[in-house]
Design an enzyme around this catalytic site. Sequence first.
Site, short mmCIF file in Angstrom:
data_model
loop_
_atom_site.label_atom_id
_atom_site.label_comp_id
_atom_site.label_asym_id
_atom_site.label_seq_id
_atom_site.Cartn_x
_atom_site.Cartn_y
_atom_site.Cartn_z
N CYS A 64 -6.14 -5.60 -7.51
CA CYS A 64 -5.95 -5.23 -6.11
C CYS A 64 -5.43 -6.40 -5.28
O CYS A 64 -4.89 -6.20 -4.19
CB CYS A 64 -7.22 -4.63 -5.53
SG CYS A 64 -8.68 -5.68 -5.68
N HIS A 65 -5.57 -7.62 -5.81
CA HIS A 65 -5.04 -8.78 -5.08
C HIS A 65 -3.52 -8.76 -5.04
O HIS A 65 -2.91 -9.45 -4.22
CB HIS A 65 -5.53 -10.10 -5.72
CG HIS A 65 -5.11 -10.30 -7.13
ND1 HIS A 65 -5.78 -9.72 -8.20
CD2 HIS A 65 -4.09 -11.00 -7.68
CE1 HIS A 65 -5.19 -10.07 -9.32
NE2 HIS A 65 -4.16 -10.85 -9.04
N TYR B 118 0.85 -1.20 0.00
CA TYR B 118 0.00 0.00 0.00
C TYR B 118 0.88 1.25 0.00
O TYR B 118 0.58 2.24 -0.67
CB TYR B 118 -0.92 0.01 1.22
CG TYR B 118 -1.95 -1.09 1.18
CD1 TYR B 118 -3.12 -0.94 0.44
CD2 TYR B 118 -1.77 -2.27 1.88
CE1 TYR B 118 -4.07 -1.95 0.39
CE2 TYR B 118 -2.71 -3.29 1.84
CZ TYR B 118 -3.86 -3.12 1.10
OH TYR B 118 -4.79 -4.11 1.05
N GLU C 114 -0.61 -16.70 -10.40
CA GLU C 114 0.32 -15.84 -11.13
C GLU C 114 1.76 -16.23 -10.90
O GLU C 114 2.58 -16.19 -11.83
CB GLU C 114 0.10 -14.38 -10.72
CG GLU C 114 -1.25 -13.86 -11.20
CD GLU C 114 -1.45 -12.39 -10.89
OE1 GLU C 114 -0.50 -11.70 -10.48
OE2 GLU C 114 -2.59 -11.91 -11.09
N ASN D 265 -12.36 -1.03 -4.91
CA ASN D 265 -12.09 -1.36 -6.31
C ASN D 265 -13.28 -2.11 -6.91
O ASN D 265 -13.60 -3.22 -6.47
CB ASN D 265 -10.83 -2.22 -6.39
CG ASN D 265 -10.52 -2.70 -7.79
OD1 ASN D 265 -11.10 -2.25 -8.78
ND2 ASN D 265 -9.59 -3.64 -7.88
#
Length: 173
Positions: free
Chosen positions: A140-141, A109, A167, A132
Amino acid sequence: MRVLTKFYVKELTTPIGLLTVVMSEKGLAHVAFGAMNKVNLTARLTRFGIKPEWYELEEDESLVCEQLTEYLNGERHDFHVPIDLIGTPFQKKVWLALRTIRYGETKSYKEIAEMIGAPKAVRAVGGANNKNPLPIVIPCHRVIGSNGAMVGYGGGLPTKERLLALETNMKIS
C-alpha cells in the site's frame, strides 16, 4: 458464532523499527508497525466472526520474518509467503490489486479504482488501503495521490517515503 482461530505473534526489529508479524495456520494475517495492539486486532477479527487465541511464535526465524528482513535490506523485491486475508470482499479486491503494483512503481488511488472496475470508488479504495492488514507485503506504500503527492500511511509518511526510496534506489534499469 465465532470460529476459534490460533494466531502466532512475533516481534521483529528492522531498519524501519519494530514490526509485529501475526500468522494464522493459513498464513500471514497481519503486520503492525511497532508493538501490536491486541485489543484493536481482536475487535477487528471479531467483526469477521473470528475469536483469536494468541500464541508467541517460537521459531527464531520464520519465512515471513526472513523475507521482510531481506526486503528491508534491499535484497528482495517480492514476497512468497502464504497469506490469510481477513477483510470484506471489496477490501480483498483492493488488496489483491495492490499486489500487482511492481517493485519501484507507484499507482494512484484512481488507478487502483479503475483496475478493480470501480472507477468512481476512489475514496473507498483509499479506505481499503488504510485497512490493509499486511503493509509492505501488500504494498500500500506504493499508492500515491493522483497529483503525485505522498498521502497517508499507517507507518507514517517518513516510513512510506523510506520504503519508496529503498525501491527506487534498488530498481534495476
